[in-house]
Design a protein around this motif. Structure first.
Motif, PDB file in Angstrom:
ATOM      1  N   ILE A  37     -10.040   9.415  -4.652  1.00 36.14           N
ATOM      2  CA  ILE A  37      -8.968   8.412  -4.691  1.00 36.14           C
ATOM      3  C   ILE A  37      -9.364   7.015  -4.226  1.00 36.14           C
ATOM      4  N   ALA A  38     -10.566   6.847  -3.678  1.00 40.92           N
ATOM      5  CA  ALA A  38     -10.972   5.510  -3.227  1.00 40.92           C
ATOM      6  C   ALA A  38     -10.947   4.464  -4.339  1.00 40.92           C
ATOM      7  N   PRO A  39     -11.285   4.810  -5.586  1.00 37.50           N
ATOM      8  CA  PRO A  39     -11.174   3.786  -6.631  1.00 37.50           C
ATOM      9  C   PRO A  39      -9.747   3.273  -6.830  1.00 37.50           C
ATOM     10  N   LEU A  40      -8.762   4.036  -6.385  1.00 37.12           N
ATOM     11  CA  LEU A  40      -7.368   3.619  -6.535  1.00 37.12           C
ATOM     12  C   LEU A  40      -6.844   2.869  -5.316  1.00 37.12           C
ATOM     13  N   THR A  41      -7.125   3.402  -4.111  1.00 34.74           N
ATOM     14  CA  THR A  41      -6.505   2.849  -2.892  1.00 34.74           C
ATOM     15  C   THR A  41      -7.515   2.557  -1.786  1.00 34.74           C
ATOM     16  N   GLN A  42      -8.772   2.816  -2.012  1.00 38.51           N
ATOM     17  CA  GLN A  42      -9.822   2.772  -0.990  1.00 38.51           C
ATOM     18  C   GLN A  42      -9.668   3.887   0.039  1.00 38.51           C
ATOM     19  N   ALA A  43      -8.740   4.801  -0.182  1.00 31.56           N
ATOM     20  CA  ALA A  43      -8.618   6.052   0.583  1.00 31.56           C
ATOM     21  C   ALA A  43      -8.431   5.835   2.073  1.00 31.56           C
ATOM     22  N   GLY A  44      -7.223   5.435   2.458  1.00 28.40           N
ATOM     23  CA  GLY A  44      -6.901   5.297   3.879  1.00 28.40           C
ATOM     24  C   GLY A  44      -6.753   6.645   4.559  1.00 28.40           C
ATOM     25  N   LEU A  45      -5.774   7.433   4.117  1.00 27.38           N
ATOM     26  CA  LEU A  45      -5.524   8.799   4.584  1.00 27.38           C
ATOM     27  C   LEU A  45      -5.139   8.883   6.059  1.00 27.38           C
ATOM     28  N   ASN A  46      -5.035   7.738   6.725  1.00 33.08           N
ATOM     29  CA  ASN A  46      -4.884   7.731   8.179  1.00 33.08           C
ATOM     30  C   ASN A  46      -4.230   6.414   8.601  1.00 33.08           C
ATOM     31  N   PRO A  47      -2.945   6.442   8.988  1.00 35.79           N
ATOM     32  CA  PRO A  47      -2.259   5.197   9.358  1.00 35.79           C
ATOM     33  C   PRO A  47      -2.939   4.432  10.492  1.00 35.79           C
ATOM     34  N   ALA A  48      -3.515   5.133  11.460  1.00 40.74           N
ATOM     35  CA  ALA A  48      -4.183   4.446  12.565  1.00 40.74           C
ATOM     36  C   ALA A  48      -5.459   3.773  12.088  1.00 40.74           C
ATOM     37  N   ARG A  49      -6.236   4.463  11.265  1.00 37.06           N
ATOM     38  CA  ARG A  49      -7.482   3.901  10.742  1.00 37.06           C
ATOM     39  C   ARG A  49      -7.215   2.621   9.963  1.00 37.06           C
ATOM     40  N   ASP A  50      -6.081   2.559   9.250  1.00 31.98           N
ATOM     41  CA  ASP A  50      -5.779   1.361   8.471  1.00 31.98           C
ATOM     42  C   ASP A  50      -5.146   0.264   9.326  1.00 31.98           C
TER      43      ASP A  50
ATOM     44  N   GLU B  93      -7.539  -1.346   4.087  1.00 34.49           N
ATOM     45  CA  GLU B  93      -7.650  -0.999   2.664  1.00 34.49           C
ATOM     46  C   GLU B  93      -6.707  -1.857   1.822  1.00 34.49           C
ATOM     47  N   TYR B  94      -7.061  -1.966   0.534  1.00 36.42           N
ATOM     48  CA  TYR B  94      -6.243  -2.731  -0.418  1.00 36.42           C
ATOM     49  C   TYR B  94      -6.186  -1.972  -1.735  1.00 36.42           C
ATOM     50  N   TYR B  95      -4.989  -1.590  -2.127  1.00 33.99           N
ATOM     51  CA  TYR B  95      -4.889  -0.878  -3.403  1.00 33.99           C
ATOM     52  C   TYR B  95      -4.950  -1.859  -4.576  1.00 33.99           C
ATOM     53  N   LEU B  96      -4.786  -3.132  -4.309  1.00 36.30           N
ATOM     54  CA  LEU B  96      -5.040  -4.177  -5.304  1.00 36.30           C
ATOM     55  C   LEU B  96      -6.266  -4.956  -4.822  1.00 36.30           C
ATOM     56  N   SER B  97      -7.438  -4.367  -4.987  1.00 39.28           N
ATOM     57  CA  SER B  97      -8.643  -4.950  -4.403  1.00 39.28           C
ATOM     58  C   SER B  97      -9.353  -5.860  -5.406  1.00 39.28           C
ATOM     59  N   PRO B  98      -9.951  -6.938  -4.912  1.00 34.98           N
ATOM     60  CA  PRO B  98     -10.660  -7.874  -5.798  1.00 34.98           C
ATOM     61  C   PRO B  98     -11.796  -7.186  -6.541  1.00 34.98           C
ATOM     62  N   GLY B  99     -11.875  -7.445  -7.829  1.00 31.10           N
ATOM     63  CA  GLY B  99     -12.960  -6.901  -8.628  1.00 31.10           C
ATOM     64  C   GLY B  99     -12.756  -5.479  -9.112  1.00 31.10           C
ATOM     65  N   SER B 100     -11.678  -4.830  -8.691  1.00 27.69           N
ATOM     66  CA  SER B 100     -11.440  -3.443  -9.096  1.00 27.69           C
ATOM     67  C   SER B 100     -10.946  -3.393 -10.539  1.00 27.69           C
ATOM     68  N   THR B 101     -11.405  -2.389 -11.277  1.00 31.29           N
ATOM     69  CA  THR B 101     -10.951  -2.196 -12.651  1.00 31.29           C
ATOM     70  C   THR B 101      -9.806  -1.194 -12.733  1.00 31.29           C
ATOM     71  N   ALA B 102      -9.420  -0.613 -11.601  1.00 30.89           N
ATOM     72  CA  ALA B 102      -8.340   0.372 -11.584  1.00 30.89           C
ATOM     73  C   ALA B 102      -6.993  -0.319 -11.785  1.00 30.89           C
ATOM     74  N   VAL B 103      -6.122   0.332 -12.518  1.00 33.77           N
ATOM     75  CA  VAL B 103      -4.756  -0.145 -12.719  1.00 33.77           C
ATOM     76  C   VAL B 103      -3.854   0.674 -11.801  1.00 33.77           C
ATOM     77  N   VAL B 104      -3.358   0.052 -10.740  1.00 32.56           N
ATOM     78  CA  VAL B 104      -2.653   0.792  -9.692  1.00 32.56           C
ATOM     79  C   VAL B 104      -1.381   0.041  -9.299  1.00 32.56           C
ATOM     80  N   SER B 105      -0.249   0.698  -9.458  1.00 31.54           N
ATOM     81  CA  SER B 105       1.010   0.160  -8.959  1.00 31.54           C
ATOM     82  C   SER B 105       1.207   0.623  -7.521  1.00 31.54           C
ATOM     83  N   MET B 106       2.173   0.014  -6.830  1.00 31.01           N
ATOM     84  CA  MET B 106       2.451   0.438  -5.470  1.00 31.01           C
ATOM     85  C   MET B 106       2.872   1.901  -5.434  1.00 31.01           C
TER      86      MET B 106
END
Length: 267
Positions: free
Chosen positions: A196-209, A133-146
């Protein structure tokens, strides 16, 4: 071998979850197979449901380090089992990432050629997103800080763990039948992804990411797999879910469960 069934359960369950979930992202990016966030979110929810049904008799189907840590803090699992669970979850996630790469490698290469993407450059995040996942994803219109991304991941995981506890807690007389709990956990995942996927792509799981992301790193994406030099990957997708799971466990044990065990005022 001690804990063998738990190892099998967590490895197999996490493999299935990540294979179907990340696979849905891959076919969406490469083939435009899914239209809209809801379709991908539903596939992730179904993946979670199937993985739980497959393995809950083996390991109670945590399939997520944040859930396992929450179970320790909630007193549902001894801490001695935690390393086995987490290692197995990461093994399952890495294996799923390798299978996805093996299945779609020619298609990924063709996509990169067609779009002028050079693997390993910043632009190759567009294909690295098949894995992590990428919280700063290409093409996203969301404004998201770390910091906002960390809070979003923690909050999403808090909701997930809260529902897992509520759906499996014996004193919650309002919960559905145990046989239906995996379905509602899967629907919870779908709902959280839609939020929350529009913000962070919704990982929710350290192993999955981390598992599939490591596969991307090893298969040539290099720094594009870990693009945030400020530690954003670690804090957002590892620390965030773990914190959310811990807070949910403490809330359930200290507040929710005692409230559920208190007779209602109208009784």
């Amino acid at each position: 071998m001690k804990y063998l069934r738990e190892m099998i359960g967590e490895t197999l369950g996490t493999f299935v979850l990540v294979l179907f979930g990340c696979g849905s992202v891959a076919v969406s990016v490469l083939f435009n197979a899914h239209q809209g966030l809801m379709q991908i979110a539903l596939v992730w929810g179904i993946a979670v449901t199937l993985a739980i049904y497959l393995t809950r008799h083996l390991s109670c189907a945590h399939l997520n380090p944040a859930v396992s840590v929450a179970m320790v803090f909630g007193g549902r699992m001894p801490i001695a089992r935690l390393p086995i669970y987490i290692i197995s979850q990461f093994v399952g996630a890495v294996t799923a990432g390798l299978v996805i790469y093996g299945l779609f490698s020619p298609s990924i290469a063709a996509y990169e050629t067609a779009h002028g993407i050079i693997r390993g450059t910043a632009d190759s995040i567009k294909t690295a997103m098949l894995f992590g996942e990428y919280y700063l994803s290409p093409g996203s219109t969301a404004v998201v800080s770390m910091h906002l991304a960390l809070i979003a991941e923690a909050f999403g995981t808090l909701l997930l763990v809260l529902m897992i506890f509520a759906l499996t807690e014996g004193c919650n007389v309002g919960r559905p039948d145990d046989g239906l709990a995996p379905v509602f956990i899967g629907l919870t995942v779908t709902s959280i992804i839609c939020l929350i996927a529009p913000l962070t792509q919704a990982g929710l799981n350290p192993a999955r990411d981390f598992g599939p992301r490591m596969v991307a790193f090893l298969m040539g994406w290099n720094d594009a797999a870990f693009p945030d030099q400020d530690g954003g990957f670690f804090f957002v997708y590892i620390v965030g879910p773990l914190l959310g799971g811990i807070v949910a466990a403490v809330f359930v044990v200290r507040i929710l469960e005692p409230a559920m065990k208190t007779p209602p005022c109208c009784s």
